[in-house]
Design an enzyme around this catalytic site. Structure first.
Site, PDB file in Angstrom:
ATOM      1  N   SER B 151       0.837  -1.210   0.000  1.00  0.00           N
ATOM      2  CA  SER B 151       0.000   0.000   0.000  1.00  0.00           C
ATOM      3  C   SER B 151       0.875   1.265   0.000  1.00  0.00           C
ATOM      4  O   SER B 151       1.694   1.432  -0.901  1.00  0.00           O
ATOM      5  CB  SER B 151      -0.957  -0.069   1.193  1.00  0.00           C
ATOM      6  OG  SER B 151      -2.007   0.851   1.029  1.00  0.00           O
ATOM      7  N   ASP B 228      -9.882  -5.534  -4.033  1.00  0.00           N
ATOM      8  CA  ASP B 228      -9.369  -4.511  -3.118  1.00  0.00           C
ATOM      9  C   ASP B 228     -10.266  -3.282  -3.204  1.00  0.00           C
ATOM     10  O   ASP B 228     -10.380  -2.665  -4.265  1.00  0.00           O
ATOM     11  CB  ASP B 228      -7.932  -4.174  -3.548  1.00  0.00           C
ATOM     12  CG  ASP B 228      -7.232  -3.250  -2.582  1.00  0.00           C
ATOM     13  OD1 ASP B 228      -7.894  -2.383  -1.989  1.00  0.00           O
ATOM     14  OD2 ASP B 228      -6.010  -3.413  -2.421  1.00  0.00           O
ATOM     15  N   HIS B 261      -7.433  -6.019   0.323  1.00  0.00           N
ATOM     16  CA  HIS B 261      -6.250  -5.197   0.630  1.00  0.00           C
ATOM     17  C   HIS B 261      -5.503  -5.692   1.878  1.00  0.00           C
ATOM     18  O   HIS B 261      -4.517  -5.085   2.291  1.00  0.00           O
ATOM     19  CB  HIS B 261      -6.718  -3.747   0.861  1.00  0.00           C
ATOM     20  CG  HIS B 261      -5.630  -2.720   0.772  1.00  0.00           C
ATOM     21  ND1 HIS B 261      -4.953  -2.448  -0.396  1.00  0.00           N
ATOM     22  CD2 HIS B 261      -5.069  -1.895   1.703  1.00  0.00           C
ATOM     23  CE1 HIS B 261      -4.048  -1.493  -0.182  1.00  0.00           C
ATOM     24  NE2 HIS B 261      -4.094  -1.152   1.088  1.00  0.00           N
TER      25      HIS B 261
END
Lengths: 283, 283
Positions: B151, B228, B261
């Site tokens: 991320s 995600d 995610h």
């Protein structure tokens, strides 16, 4: 008996889920984790391994910290992990200590007035939960069950197997509290949940129960870190190993050099336990 | 430059450690994790993979949730994971938001007056930390480095590699914030740390930087979950992939069907990344 899915995340081709439901045994809402291996999408039915966690844990610790999903996927095993106690029951003092009350149900059925309505983790784990799983998830092979756990949950796994001959095909444990009637954590929990008659504690102590066991072969496997700071005063694994020898109950007890009590230890050896369970569950 | 060992736990034959030290770049105490693979005990020197975590994380998330230690052990790689920001610097508002300030350093060097003394995560991660690691741990092969992250940290890994040609032998990412100048998280962070001149943001945006890259082959590998929830509005991976194509920078971009995610996604594919890093670090 309505189940509510709380979360679902893809993991190693399968799904790591969390469900909530109203438990009859515990008279409160409970959560449990459930890993669905990818074999299920291919139409396979799979056995179930029940995982019992240790003091302070919820249904989350094992699914986040152990990395078990890789092996559950590989060995085609559904894994169910309950919380470690009832929660939010409004019992005075339930949240005062980390090693008693909330997060510390010890997998017993309480007999003391104050706790006995809600603190029935033994009946929840060995009756209500398997029943609920086998009724609600049709990809599960009814009756193909095994059990494992860590610390307080390792002891819970062993007594669940000892008290229900044949119900679990195999039981393994990581660093179990092996003789709770003789250690501070156990004495505190048992006097709280069961009262001061120490004789009544025996039916919840693996080291005692193993001497009474009369059932099918248990396939007991215990891993214990040699650098575990709780080994000497709290876990007392040698007491259980000696009782097994005396009762002629075979056990594989492995002291793993240099490992502590953490999930770094559990994660290192969890593959071995899945191999072991798989061999027996698919035998 | 004194290092203090905060913890050490055996994991997959090696040791998962955490250290604390006073950082010069950040002017505060910082912690980082360090995994020592078992090969080190056998006398081997090993390369280092730097792992950068995402928003809200500390040095703990990756070592607890990803299960990477199995692969770091297997592929003989030391893994270093810094925290994601300075902490406790006493800057007004530093703890107000989860996506700015503490836990959200974005791996840039701040230029705004209020933040520029402490918020220098780029210099910390690409200069001070590798220097400290290579000076203090003699089992590390100086110069054999690679970088990865998740991320915000996936973006940090890519810009660290793009801005320092040849310094990292390879860079990979999980669900990176790929074009921060164009997404809400990035705009908030960059306007806060870098001010309102959007032109100045470009030097910290992977999708821009890749068009300027002129260095050795990067071995870029990006995994992204198709489920995600941040992909469309925050991560914008396609912008980076298109910029790579336009700049003729090869990248392996894999959209992994059904993954979200979380660290359940990271854990599923982390072995592939270690294989990839190992191949290049040991080439």
């Amino acid at each position: 008996m309505s189940l509510k899915q709380v979360s679902s995340a893809k993991s190693f081709g399968g799904y790591q889920k969390v469900f909530a439901h109203k438990s009859k045994e515990l008279d409160c809402e409970m959560k449990f984790s459930l890993y669905v291996p990818p074999a299920v999408e291919d139409g396979h039915k799979v056995p179930v391994l029940y995982w019992l966690s240790g003091l302070t844990c919820t249904e989350e610790n094992f699914i986040i910290k152990s990395g078990f999903q890789r092996y559950a996927a590989q060995y085609k095993i559904c894994v169910v992990g309950p919380d470690t106690s009832p929660r939010g029951c409004g019992i005075e003092g339930e949240d005062d200590d980390w090693d008693f009350g909330t997060g510390a149900g010890f997998y017993v059925d309480a007999s003391e007035e104050k706790w006995k309505k809600h603190y029935r983790m033994y009946s929840y784990v060995t009756k209500e939960l398997p029943d609920l799983i086998e009724k609600n998830f049709d990809f599960v092979i009814a009756g193909k069950r095994s059990i494992s756990g860590h610390s307080m949950g390792g002891h819970g796994a062993i007594i669940s197997a000892l008290k229900n001959p044949g119900f679990y095909m195999c039981a393994t444990a990581f660093a179990p509290i092996s003789n709770p009637t003789q250690c501070p954590w156990g004495k505190k929990a048992f006097s709280g949940y069961l009262g001061n008659d120490e004789q009544s504690w025996q039916q919840w102590d693996a080291t005692h129960l193993v001497t009474q066991y009369n059932g099918p072969y248990l396939h007991l496997l215990i891993d214990q870190g040699s650098a575990d700071p709780f080994l000497k005063d709290q876990l007392l694994c040698q007491n259980l190993v000696k009782a097994c020898a005396k009762a002629k109950i075979p056990v594989v007890y492995r002291e793993q050099e240099g490992y502590d009590h953490s999930y770094f230890f559990v994660g290192t050896f969890i593959e071995d336990h899945f191999k072991h369970h798989s061999k027996i569950l698919y035998s």
